[in-house]
Design an enzyme around this catalytic site. Structure first.
Site, PDB file in Angstrom:
ATOM      1  N   HIS A  54     -68.522  30.221 -71.961  1.00 53.69           N
ATOM      2  CA  HIS A  54     -68.675  29.147 -70.976  1.00 53.69           C
ATOM      3  C   HIS A  54     -69.301  29.715 -69.692  1.00 53.69           C
ATOM      4  O   HIS A  54     -68.905  30.781 -69.211  1.00 53.69           O
ATOM      5  CB  HIS A  54     -67.313  28.554 -70.601  1.00 53.69           C
ATOM      6  CG  HIS A  54     -66.630  27.804 -71.707  1.00 53.69           C
ATOM      7  ND1 HIS A  54     -67.221  27.507 -72.909  1.00 53.69           N
ATOM      8  CD2 HIS A  54     -65.374  27.267 -71.761  1.00 53.69           C
ATOM      9  CE1 HIS A  54     -66.375  26.827 -73.660  1.00 53.69           C
ATOM     10  NE2 HIS A  54     -65.247  26.676 -72.993  1.00 53.69           N
ATOM     11  N   CYS A 110     -59.830  27.243 -71.126  1.00 50.34           N
ATOM     12  CA  CYS A 110     -60.813  28.338 -71.245  1.00 50.34           C
ATOM     13  C   CYS A 110     -61.705  28.477 -70.007  1.00 50.34           C
ATOM     14  O   CYS A 110     -62.000  29.592 -69.553  1.00 50.34           O
ATOM     15  CB  CYS A 110     -61.658  28.131 -72.499  1.00 50.34           C
ATOM     16  SG  CYS A 110     -62.015  26.422 -72.880  1.00 50.34           S
TER      17      CYS A 110
HETATM   18  P1  NAP Z   1     -59.161  23.641 -84.267  1.00 53.58           P
HETATM   19  O1  NAP Z   1     -60.282  24.536 -84.673  1.00 53.58           O
HETATM   20  O2  NAP Z   1     -59.309  22.183 -84.468  1.00 53.58           O
HETATM   21  O3  NAP Z   1     -57.827  24.134 -85.034  1.00 53.58           O
HETATM   22  C1  NAP Z   1     -56.619  23.395 -85.018  1.00 53.58           C
HETATM   23  C2  NAP Z   1     -55.556  24.113 -85.842  1.00 53.58           C
HETATM   24  O4  NAP Z   1     -54.337  23.345 -85.785  1.00 53.58           O
HETATM   25  C3  NAP Z   1     -55.887  24.246 -87.328  1.00 53.58           C
HETATM   26  O5  NAP Z   1     -55.370  25.463 -87.809  1.00 53.58           O
HETATM   27  C4  NAP Z   1     -55.141  23.071 -87.961  1.00 53.58           C
HETATM   28  O6  NAP Z   1     -54.739  23.337 -89.299  1.00 53.58           O
HETATM   29  C5  NAP Z   1     -53.890  23.029 -87.094  1.00 53.58           C
HETATM   30  N1  NAP Z   1     -53.303  21.684 -87.105  1.00 53.58           N
HETATM   31  C6  NAP Z   1     -53.939  20.503 -86.868  1.00 53.58           C
HETATM   32  N2  NAP Z   1     -53.067  19.472 -87.006  1.00 53.58           N
HETATM   33  C7  NAP Z   1     -51.876  20.014 -87.344  1.00 53.58           C
HETATM   34  C8  NAP Z   1     -50.598  19.469 -87.638  1.00 53.58           C
HETATM   35  N3  NAP Z   1     -50.360  18.122 -87.624  1.00 53.58           N
HETATM   36  N4  NAP Z   1     -49.587  20.300 -87.939  1.00 53.58           N
HETATM   37  C9  NAP Z   1     -49.787  21.647 -87.979  1.00 53.58           C
HETATM   38  N5  NAP Z   1     -50.972  22.237 -87.723  1.00 53.58           N
HETATM   39  C10 NAP Z   1     -52.012  21.434 -87.390  1.00 53.58           C
HETATM   40  O7  NAP Z   1     -58.815  23.821 -82.710  1.00 53.58           O
HETATM   41  P2  NAP Z   1     -59.047  25.101 -81.752  1.00 53.58           P
HETATM   42  O8  NAP Z   1     -60.351  25.038 -81.081  1.00 53.58           O
HETATM   43  O9  NAP Z   1     -58.678  26.324 -82.520  1.00 53.58           O
HETATM   44  O10 NAP Z   1     -57.989  24.826 -80.602  1.00 53.58           O
HETATM   45  C11 NAP Z   1     -56.595  25.056 -80.792  1.00 53.58           C
HETATM   46  C12 NAP Z   1     -55.871  24.866 -79.462  1.00 53.58           C
HETATM   47  O11 NAP Z   1     -56.347  25.839 -78.527  1.00 53.58           O
HETATM   48  C13 NAP Z   1     -56.123  23.488 -78.814  1.00 53.58           C
HETATM   49  O12 NAP Z   1     -54.957  23.069 -78.153  1.00 53.58           O
HETATM   50  C14 NAP Z   1     -57.232  23.776 -77.810  1.00 53.58           C
HETATM   51  O13 NAP Z   1     -57.252  22.863 -76.748  1.00 53.58           O
HETATM   52  C15 NAP Z   1     -56.841  25.167 -77.342  1.00 53.58           C
HETATM   53  N6  NAP Z   1     -57.931  25.962 -76.809  1.00 53.58           N
HETATM   54  C16 NAP Z   1     -59.116  26.084 -77.473  1.00 53.58           C
HETATM   55  C17 NAP Z   1     -60.135  26.871 -76.948  1.00 53.58           C
HETATM   56  C18 NAP Z   1     -61.468  27.033 -77.627  1.00 53.58           C
HETATM   57  O14 NAP Z   1     -62.367  27.667 -77.021  1.00 53.58           O
HETATM   58  N7  NAP Z   1     -61.661  26.543 -78.849  1.00 53.58           N
HETATM   59  C19 NAP Z   1     -59.921  27.536 -75.741  1.00 53.58           C
HETATM   60  C20 NAP Z   1     -58.692  27.407 -75.080  1.00 53.58           C
HETATM   61  C21 NAP Z   1     -57.713  26.628 -75.635  1.00 53.58           C
HETATM   62  P3  NAP Z   1     -55.613  22.843 -90.589  1.00 53.58           P
HETATM   63  O15 NAP Z   1     -56.886  23.639 -90.584  1.00 53.58           O
HETATM   64  O16 NAP Z   1     -54.699  23.197 -91.703  1.00 53.58           O
HETATM   65  O17 NAP Z   1     -55.831  21.369 -90.420  1.00 53.58           O
END
Ligand code: NAP
Length: 353
Positions: free
Chosen positions: A245, A152
């Site tokens: 950010h 990001c």
């Molecule tokens: P998050 O809120 O923790 O969400 C994670 C998601 O993955 C949830 O839907 C979760 O499902 C699912 N998940 C977790 N463990 C799993 C498994 N074993 N099998 C299948 N599904 C699973 O994370 P996030 O912030 O959305 O980030 C997601 C990705 O985007 C990460 O790789 C992060 O580095 C990247 N990212 C995030 C941002 C940001 O600003 N947040 C920016 C750029 C990139 P449940 O709810 O069912 O557990």
């Protein structure tokens, strides 16, 4: 552009998470894609989306997804494109399964960002890196493909860096980020860790910030991507901001330039018209703020529907040459909207057949 074609069915992996919810919002009313499948972990699979997902976005959960059953994150799913918002360690196994099974995977995770045959893509910055997909097909033998979005903070920093590198060639960058709490996903940091506080550690982030802009600004040499030859020093901090950010950048340029020349370059850079025609692309991806105290995350993160990077405070730097401040919306341009734009680019280029 292509509005009379049937919409491409879209699956969202990690649909219950912070970025997954953004995908749900964006794709609920998209001219080219429509949501056909939502996946979650064992915690969510089998439940109704409205029961499994703690909706953390402004406005209501879209009606069309409320009753959809959350599926396990395994192929097959009823979709032509798969948007992945999975944690990197989970994505490492799951994303190639989908690519192997013929799906176009647009990923937000870092799992495959650093592979030489997998583009890390921002359409305005490096659309020519799509050429790597031919190598990916040859090397991996997948029927589908993986394309990734950068981290990001990189998604914001790389816009002014692109302009300065193309115009004056950058030798060195010193980068300090102040990153919003939503960047840590949900539930993220405990209130008592971040309220009234700055946390000077985001695990693994500085390495990403020192590498990813160089990949994005790299040039294609035949079939190979050559990283931009600049040195980047990054310091990443978590701050008590919900979304958006802020990035302080100092740059050393190879070609000498006046402040006026640098400012003119940032304001008048010709971003590609072909990309501006994509549905999620902003007409002005880099917005120069003249006010002495801008950009600020609360005021500027939604510029261009969260797709424009706001910059300002351009001034000389007594250590390097110039310094400025940038703000990027981390879950839109820096995550879900960035991936949707990548999928739009692939569609415009005919990857969906
Ligand atoms: P998050 O809120 O923790 O969400 C994670 C998601 O993955 C949830 O839907 C979760 O499902 C699912 N998940 C977790 N463990 C799993 C498994 N074993 N099998 C299948 N599904 C699973 O994370 P996030 O912030 O959305 O980030 C997601 C990705 O985007 C990460 O790789 C992060 O580095 C990247 N990212 C995030 C941002 C940001 O600003 N947040 C920016 C750029 C990139 P449940 O709810 O069912 O557990």
């Amino acid at each position: 552009m292509e509005t009379n074609q049937p919409k491409v069915k879209a699956a969202i992996l990690g649909a219950t998470g912070m970025v997954g919810q953004r995908f749900v919002q964006l794709l609920s009313n998209h001219p080219w894609f429509e949501i056909s499948a939502l996946t979650g972990s064992d915690r969510s699979a089998g439940r109704k989306y409205s029961d499994a997902c703690y909706w953390r976005q402004e406005g209501n959960m879209p009606d069309a997804v409320r009753d959809m059953q959350v599926l396990p994150a395994v192929p097959p799913v009823n979709a032509g494109v798969v948007f992945s918002a999975l944690p990197a360690d989970i994505a490492r196994d799951i994303e190639p399964e989908f690519a192997r099974a013929g799906y176009i995977v647009c990923s937000n995770s870092s799992a495959y960002r650093y592979e030489e045959d997998i583009p890390v893509m921002i359409p305005e910055i490096n659309a020519e890196h799509l050429a790597l997909l031919d190598e990916q097909k040859k090397k991996r033998g997948w029927d589908g493909l993986i394309i990734t979005s950068p981290n990001c903070t990189t998604s914001g920093a790389v816009f002014p860096l692109k302009v300065l590198n193309e115009t004056f060639r950058i030798e060195k960058v010193f980068l300090v980020s102040m990153q919003a709490v939503s960047g840590a996903g949900y539930p993220g940091l405990p209130y008592l860790a971040i309220a009234d506080n700055v946390v000077p550690l985001i695990e693994g982030e500085e390495k990403k910030l020192e590498l990813e802009p160089r990949l994005l600004l790299g040039k294609m040499n035949g079939k190979e991507r050559i990283s931009a030859p600049m040195t980047i020093s990054a310091q990443a901090n978590r701050v008590a901001v919900s979304d958006g950010h802020t990035i302080c950048l100092s740059v050393k340029l190879a070609k000498s330039a006046s402040l006026e020349e640098v400012k003119a370059a940032l304001i008048s850079y010709a971003w590609p018209d072909e990309i501006k025609r994509l549905p999620s692309a902003p007409q002005q991806p880099l917005v120069y703020r003249e006010e002495a105290d801008r950009p600020q995350p609360r005021l500027d993160r939604n510029a261009g529907s969260g797709m424009a990077i706001s910059i300002g405070r351009l001034r000389p730097c007594p250590i390097l040459d110039f310094r400025l401040v940038a703000v990027v919306h981390n879950t839109l341009r820096g995550a879900a909207s960035g991936s949707v734009l990548n999928a739009e680019l692939l569609k415009a280029k005919g990857y969906f057949g």
